[in-house]
Write an enzyme that holds these catalytic residues in place. Structure first.
Site, mmCIF file in Angstrom:
data_model
loop_
_atom_site.group_PDB
_atom_site.id
_atom_site.type_symbol
_atom_site.label_atom_id
_atom_site.label_comp_id
_atom_site.label_asym_id
_atom_site.label_seq_id
_atom_site.Cartn_x
_atom_site.Cartn_y
_atom_site.Cartn_z
ATOM 1 N N PRO A 172 0.790 -1.247 0.000
ATOM 2 C CA PRO A 172 0.000 0.000 0.000
ATOM 3 C C PRO A 172 0.818 1.290 0.000
ATOM 4 O O PRO A 172 0.242 2.366 0.024
ATOM 5 C CB PRO A 172 -0.806 -0.119 1.292
ATOM 6 C CG PRO A 172 0.100 -0.867 2.210
ATOM 7 C CD PRO A 172 0.826 -1.859 1.349
ATOM 8 N N CYS B 186 8.818 -10.592 3.977
ATOM 9 C CA CYS B 186 8.491 -10.656 5.411
ATOM 10 C C CYS B 186 8.236 -12.110 5.784
ATOM 11 O O CYS B 186 7.245 -12.442 6.431
ATOM 12 C CB CYS B 186 7.296 -9.764 5.753
ATOM 13 S SG CYS B 186 5.787 -10.124 4.817
#
Length: 482
Positions: free
Chosen positions: A112, A231
């Site tokens: 985002p 991640c």
């Protein structure tokens, strides 16, 4: 927190004696972080004005921990784009890609926008930020965050990497690939990610990641730098992807990223034994105050670039500094503009005589009444599905110009002559952010009618139009506080 059995077994094999400490970390509370937008404010000034419980994130120059009860997403400074809320470890990749003003930078998997906004802030309005996401809905969130941050030199696109690489071969100085991954490092922060995890997901993600990193390599110019991050803890998605790039592109080499005592080395033993993989970085949540992350910094052999530490800085021109330089109205440059009709020029001159922003009018494009300030470093790009090319300035209507929300966010208070500046404690600020009409008859007003730049403690929020002592609210409906 009960971890999936297959995941736990895998982590026991990777961590050995450290596994118990790793598992215990899931019972610890998550950390909350914000990253200061140094395009708008220095870290020193932010520390002075922010009413939050801030603690420095030691490995991020403009990063801070905050307490959950601070609720910074409800504060007017958040709407002014002074910071981005981001998990502390997730701040690391953009902080370790050495970006300098004037460079051409690509964030290939950008939504985002946490990493793209940091890269854009460090470009300081010079050069080009291309930010892409394959998802149309996520790309819209990316657009909003880039606009809130006030980044004027962006090209936001919604494409698959292959379509981009065909048109931007060896074009970029710096590329960040925060690859879509299995998300194992986010289990504590987002338990729903753990529920969606499966034993075969890392291998499926790795196949996509290998394709993406090769496309990114194609777009990097010789001498450029590429930072790959995930991640997740999975070696299939981390060291093995980097080794895959090195096996397929002899012109790439690993280089050490800026270090920190809490960082752990990459694991050559999990990817064929290449000792160079120790230059990768692993962030383990049982060793640092953040979630799990992996990153690798790569150099494309060839002509060298300036990749010094000057890219990582919290320096910013605040309003007072800009005011000393802002002496010529932007409308002055319109006189020599050749790409604007006489009628449009007259309308724009009326508005921009109050704007003290350095605008190269040869870069202004008008498309169906929409006025854009396009990046000079991009050139013409056809066949790319884009959401925004440059800074959207506003809309030309019959006899007037209506400035955009994104234009307001790209300004400093000193860039516009007619401002209404509220303290953040004034109840009218939240009313304005909710889209309500507010009274301003008690405030010093330079002009009794027309466009006003609405600021909170000197930082722009948006536009209002003054009519008979009432401020007609022009804050973008989709951004309003709820």
């Amino acid at each position: 927190m009960k971890l999936p059995e297959a995941f736990a077994d895998k982590m026991k094999n990777i961590l050995g004696k450290e596994y118990e400490a790793f598992e215990a970390g899931y019972d610890m509370p998550r950390q909350y972080g914000l990253r200061v937008n140094t395009l708008k404010i220095s870290t020193e000034k932010f520390e002075h004005i922010a009413p939050f419980h801030l603690t420095k994130i030691p490995w991020i120059e403009n990063g801070y921990y905050y307490e959950e009860e601070d609720a910074p997403s409800r504060h007017p400074y958040y709407y002014a784009g002074l910071y981005y809320l981001q998990e502390p470890s997730a701040m690391t990749p953009a902080s370790r890609l050495p970006v300098n003003p004037g460079e051409k930078v690509l964030d290939l998997c950008a939504a985002p926008g946490g990493k793209a906004t940091e890269l854009g802030a460090r470009l300081r309005g010079e050069g080009l930020l291309v930010a892409n996401d394959i998802s149309a809905s996520r790309a819209k969130a990316l657009l909003k965050n880039v606009e809130v941050f006030g980044i004027p030199n962006s090209f936001l696109i919604n494409e698959v990497p292959g379509n981009i690489s065909d048109r931007f071969e060896e074009f970029f100085d710096k590329i960040l690939v925060d690859a879509p991954c299995s998300g194992e490092g986010m289990f504590r922060k987002e338990p729903e990610v753990m529920k969606a995890w499966s034993e075969d997901k890392p291998a499926a993600c790795a196949r996509v990641q290998k394709e993406i990193i090769l496309q990114a390599a194609k777009m990097l110019r010789p001498g450029g730098m590429l930072l790959y991050s995930t991640c997740t803890f999975s070696p299939e998605e981390n060291e093995q992807v980097i080794q895959y790039l090195l096996d397929n592109r002899e012109d790439f080499e690993l280089v050490p990223a800026k270090g920190y005592d809490g960082f752990s080395e990459g694991r050559p033993d999990l990817a064929g034994g290449n000792e160079e993989l120790k230059k990768c970085v692993r962030i383990w949540p049982h060793k640092m105050q953040g979630e799990g992350h992996f990153l690798a910094l790569l150099h494309k052999k060839g002509d060298s670039l300036n990749t010094g530490a000057a890219a990582v800085t919290s320096a910013v021109q605040d309003g007072q500094q800009k005011e000393e330089k802002a002496v010529v109205p932007a409308s002055e440059g319109l006189k020599g503009a050749k790409n604007i009709t006489k009628t449009d020029k007259a309308v724009l001159e009326e508005f921009f005589c109050d704007v003290y922003m350095d605008i190269d009018w040869s870069r202004v494009e008008i498309r169906k009444g929409q006025v854009y300030y396009v990046p000079g470093a991009l050139g013409e790009q056809r066949g790319v599905n884009f959401l925004r090319n440059g800074l959207y300035l506003g809309e030309l209507k019959k006899d007037r110009f209506e400035p955009s929300q994104s234009f307001a966010m790209a300004l400093h208070k000193s860039d516009y002559r007619i401002c209404l500046n509220f303290p953040w404690t004034d109840s009218r600020v939240s009313k304005y952010l909710r889209g309500e009409t507010v009274t301003v008859d008690d405030m010093p007003i330079k002009r009794q009618r027309g466009w006003q730049l609405i600021c909170v403690n000197g930082y722009p929020l948006g536009w209002g139009k003054l009519v008979n002592g009432l401020l007609k609210n022009k804050y973008l409906p989709g951004w309003r506080m709820r």
